[in-house]
Design an enzyme around this catalytic site. Sequence first.
Site, PDB file in Angstrom:
ATOM      1  N   GLU A  23       0.865  -1.153  -0.035  1.00  0.00           N
ATOM      2  CA  GLU A  23       0.115   0.054   0.055  1.00  0.00           C
ATOM      3  C   GLU A  23       1.038   1.046   0.171  1.00  0.00           C
ATOM      4  OE1 GLU A  23      -0.918  -0.197   4.771  1.00  0.00           O
ATOM      5  OE2 GLU A  23      -1.895  -1.745   3.305  1.00  0.00           O
ATOM      6  N   LYS A  51       2.780   4.724   0.933  1.00  0.00           N
ATOM      7  CA  LYS A  51       3.611   5.383   2.270  1.00  0.00           C
ATOM      8  C   LYS A  51       2.957   6.599   2.133  1.00  0.00           C
ATOM      9  CE  LYS A  51       7.406   5.380   5.144  1.00  0.00           C
ATOM     10  NZ  LYS A  51       7.328   6.723   5.711  1.00  0.00           N
ATOM     11  N   ASP A  81       2.598  10.469   3.011  1.00  0.00           N
ATOM     12  CA  ASP A  81       3.442  11.531   3.350  1.00  0.00           C
ATOM     13  C   ASP A  81       2.645  12.353   4.064  1.00  0.00           C
ATOM     14  OD1 ASP A  81       5.741  12.511   4.194  1.00  0.00           O
ATOM     15  OD2 ASP A  81       6.347  13.236   2.126  1.00  0.00           O
ATOM     16  N   TYR A 139      -4.850   2.653   7.684  1.00  0.00           N
ATOM     17  CA  TYR A 139      -3.848   1.539   7.096  1.00  0.00           C
ATOM     18  C   TYR A 139      -3.472   0.489   7.908  1.00  0.00           C
ATOM     19  CZ  TYR A 139      -0.119   4.743   8.734  1.00  0.00           C
ATOM     20  OH  TYR A 139       0.388   5.596   9.256  1.00  0.00           O
ATOM     21  N   LYS A 159      11.060   2.607  -0.388  1.00  0.00           N
ATOM     22  CA  LYS A 159      11.163   4.177  -0.664  1.00  0.00           C
ATOM     23  C   LYS A 159      11.342   4.633  -2.040  1.00  0.00           C
ATOM     24  CE  LYS A 159      12.291   6.707   2.923  1.00  0.00           C
ATOM     25  NZ  LYS A 159      11.505   7.702   3.793  1.00  0.00           N
ATOM     26  N   CYS A 190      19.345  48.838  -8.679  1.00  0.00           N
ATOM     27  CA  CYS A 190      18.736  47.784  -9.704  1.00  0.00           C
ATOM     28  C   CYS A 190      19.651  47.531 -10.741  1.00  0.00           C
ATOM     29  CB  CYS A 190      17.725  48.719 -10.657  1.00  0.00           C
ATOM     30  SG  CYS A 190      16.826  47.751 -11.692  1.00  0.00           S
ATOM     31  N   CYS A 248      18.650  49.465 -13.903  1.00  0.00           N
ATOM     32  CA  CYS A 248      18.772  50.797 -14.703  1.00  0.00           C
ATOM     33  C   CYS A 248      19.402  51.489 -13.433  1.00  0.00           C
ATOM     34  CB  CYS A 248      17.276  51.064 -14.732  1.00  0.00           C
ATOM     35  SG  CYS A 248      16.381  51.312 -13.065  1.00  0.00           S
ATOM     36  N   CYS A 277      12.868  48.521  -7.315  1.00  0.00           N
ATOM     37  CA  CYS A 277      13.130  49.433  -8.054  1.00  0.00           C
ATOM     38  C   CYS A 277      12.141  50.374  -8.457  1.00  0.00           C
ATOM     39  CB  CYS A 277      13.732  48.988  -9.238  1.00  0.00           C
ATOM     40  SG  CYS A 277      13.919  50.240 -10.809  1.00  0.00           S
ATOM     41  N   CYS A 318      12.135  51.973 -15.817  1.00  0.00           N
ATOM     42  CA  CYS A 318      13.372  50.783 -15.942  1.00  0.00           C
ATOM     43  C   CYS A 318      12.927  49.978 -16.753  1.00  0.00           C
ATOM     44  CB  CYS A 318      13.216  50.103 -14.424  1.00  0.00           C
ATOM     45  SG  CYS A 318      14.479  48.589 -14.752  1.00  0.00           S
TER      46      CYS A 318
HETATM   47  S1  IVH Z   1       2.344   0.943   8.881  1.00  0.00           S
HETATM   48  C1  IVH Z   1       3.200  -1.264  12.705  1.00  0.00           C
HETATM   49  N1  IVH Z   1       1.642   1.868   6.774  1.00  0.00           N
HETATM   50  O1  IVH Z   1       5.119   5.789   8.091  1.00  0.00           O
HETATM   51  C2  IVH Z   1       3.149  -0.731  11.471  1.00  0.00           C
HETATM   52  N2  IVH Z   1       2.758   3.185   7.819  1.00  0.00           N
HETATM   53  O2  IVH Z   1       8.087   5.063   8.813  1.00  0.00           O
HETATM   54  C3  IVH Z   1       3.723   0.565  11.014  1.00  0.00           C
HETATM   55  N3  IVH Z   1       2.954   5.486   7.049  1.00  0.00           N
HETATM   56  O3  IVH Z   1       4.862   7.396  10.830  1.00  0.00           O
HETATM   57  C4  IVH Z   1       3.401   1.794  10.198  1.00  0.00           C
HETATM   58  N4  IVH Z   1       1.781   5.081   5.071  1.00  0.00           N
HETATM   59  O4  IVH Z   1       2.631   6.954   9.903  1.00  0.00           O
HETATM   60  C5  IVH Z   1       2.163   2.097   7.737  1.00  0.00           C
HETATM   61  N5  IVH Z   1       0.419   2.332   4.580  1.00  0.00           N
HETATM   62  C6  IVH Z   1       1.168   2.592   5.828  1.00  0.00           C
HETATM   63  C7  IVH Z   1       1.623   3.837   5.980  1.00  0.00           C
HETATM   64  C8  IVH Z   1       2.752   4.016   7.173  1.00  0.00           C
HETATM   65  C9  IVH Z   1       2.382   5.921   5.826  1.00  0.00           C
HETATM   66  C10 IVH Z   1       3.835   6.172   7.851  1.00  0.00           C
HETATM   67  C11 IVH Z   1       3.567   6.071   9.406  1.00  0.00           C
HETATM   68  C12 IVH Z   1       4.877   6.252  10.198  1.00  0.00           C
HETATM   69  C13 IVH Z   1       5.770   6.073   9.248  1.00  0.00           C
HETATM   70  C14 IVH Z   1       6.814   4.718   9.575  1.00  0.00           C
END
Ligand code: IVH
Length: 707
Positions: free
Chosen positions: A140, A142, A144, A253, A349, A443, A446, A461, A466
């Site tokens: 799924e 991650k 941000d 999640y 990542k 400036c 000019c 300016c 100018c």
């Molecule tokens: S699971 C025990 N799932 O990433 C499970 N974390 O570095 C731990 N985060 O601050 C987290 N999307 O808030 C999980 N699909 C996702 C996520 C997620 C973002 C964030 C989480 C945490 C950081 C972990």
Amino acid sequence: MYEQKKQKELYETSKTLLKKKDIPNKGAAAKEVADLHEVIVYHEWRYYVLNEPVVSDFEYDSLYKRLEAIEQAYPEMITPNSPTQRVSNDLTADFPTVAHLIPMLSLDNSYNAEDLKDFDERIHNLAMIPQEEEVDYVVEPKFDGGSIALVYENDKLVRGATRGNGVEGDDITNNMRALRSIPLTAKFSDYGIHKVELRGEALIRLDRFDNINKKREVEEKSVFANPRNAATGALRMKNPKETAARGLEAFIYQLGYATDKDGNDVLNKFPTHHEGIEMLAALGFKVPTIERKLCKNIEEVSQFCLDWQEKRDGYDYEIDGMVVKVNQLAIQEKCGYTSHHPRWAIAFKFKAKQATTKLLDVEFQVGKIGQITPVAKLEPVALAGVTVSSVSLHNEDFITSKDLHYNDTVLVERAGDVIPYIVKALSELRDGSEKAITYPKNCPSCNTILTQQEGEAAWRCENYTCEAQSLRRLIHHVSKHAMNIDGFGEKYIVRFNELGWLNSLADIYRLDYDKISELEGFGQRSADNLKAAIDTAKQNGIARLLYGFSIPHIGRSVSKTFAAEIEDIRDLKDWTEEQIVNLHDIGPKVAKELLVFFNKQENLDLLDELDSLGVNMKRLDSEMKQEAITDGVFSGKTILFTGKLQLMSRTDAQAKAKGAGAKAVSAVSGNLDILVVGEKAGSKLKKAQALGTVEILSEAEFLERLG
Ligand code: IVH
């Protein structure tokens, strides 16, 4: 969450409720309040969780207002979980600290398919599974944003908290209640769960984020560097109304903790992570859907992660990677945890959106109102798919606060659609070759001495003549939102300016097209096209013209406000400060700049000159103040015309609809109320029929309704 039959019923109940006008008597009110609760929660789910509303915003608002009105008449009927009670009026003085039911851990990181393969091998070893057997994983996004933990007890949301240090976070319950993607009640009891803690992320959609920053720019507030900052800031607002107004959404999640009435752990009721998330979806939570995949083996996991690395820029939310989780809870349990992260999950990542490079030089650019913008020239560096070689440094304060020097190694970031910016200088890498950045006193174009207005960070300016400034003003004047002279790009302006043909704005309207047609790379046709575009622009309304003068603080919307108040643009020369600030939404800064401009004889001469060159000076009918029509037959409705209309032109039809209070829209969506179909209507009609919620009218029916 809702079966189709139930949805139809809720939809029909909504339509019935929408027809009601008077406040019911007490007996009937109780039933209606219950119905309103149910339909409003349903529409909030369609809108905030699925992103697919089935009623218009206007209809949703009407239902909500009706509930408010009945509750006002019978205050004893207000319950804490009424949709009207999401946002309390209490401001939070500070956020008490609360302990999470179980710690919110971090995640281990991986960067490529090989790392994922190692992870898979580790899982097999930890859970003592033969390497040739395949393990299921859920992948799924991650997200941000800002991490949150929600506690439900007895099917009610009782607490919301930030991640904090992982063990304790801030109690932000009131702010979480304000988010309509978070249900206030959810039937966990149907699954034998009494108390549960959910983990998720509060996010702001990227398009909303852009709008927030645009608005802040207009309001002269500092803009957010990225959506994450805007989201985490919103989590901790003192006023829940502001949290809601930021447009935060919560994706869930992870199920962190679940017990039954006797306190027994019931997390393992769901043998897999996938089933746990499906339950949350069924209970009305917003969970990752198309962005989540149940994979049969690690190769599928790698492929899905790499696919999303490519797709991330087209995604609605900011994500910095994917999260890979072992699906079977029994295997998760065997893998266990370190003090830092679960061993059964890993983050994949994405390629860095940050990079380091050298700051080689700073160019000081002169803007259309004379503001000086420092722009850093960088050693070109690849950053999330583009090569970055220059970034804006905004103003002198930015340079001072980041302590930037020539030859510094700097950290550059690019998030989403956000333009690249310098996060910081890496002072630890300095070797003595760095030199202070000196801000010019004069400036660069000019040589006029620069000045700084009180309370403003930019140096300016003030020489209106100018050269650099006038060139920027010319470019602005012809641009899309100003006079909109099609095909007259920056390149031509610069070229004509160098040839001495373009010095003042008036020169635009007296170009010698014969000479232009003889220019290399031009020809008769391009010259004719340019003439036609300029002739068309001469007929523009005066709001465009006013905006096209590059007067400080006079943006598009302010220009429209003024245009609605005057008949000839030159009327503004007689306005007083008092008259100006009396206008809605107009402040003293605007008044000051407008007076400065219209009190200068040279500008009044320019206006007369433009007039004699045939540029329109008079307000168009379409620029007149428009009162919202609230009692028309289509008031509050959205309308769309499709197919070839036989009885009237499309413009006519739209004007008629507007006159009856409707708002014309351009696409079929859950927000559309009425579709008027002409001949050979195609996909729009099909789509509207499929939605089942759009009223479909023939042209004749439309005219009949108008009376
Ligand atoms: S699971 C025990 N799932 O990433 C499970 N974390 O570095 C731990 N985060 O601050 C987290 N999307 O808030 C999980 N699909 C996702 C996520 C997620 C973002 C964030 C989480 C945490 C950081 C972990």
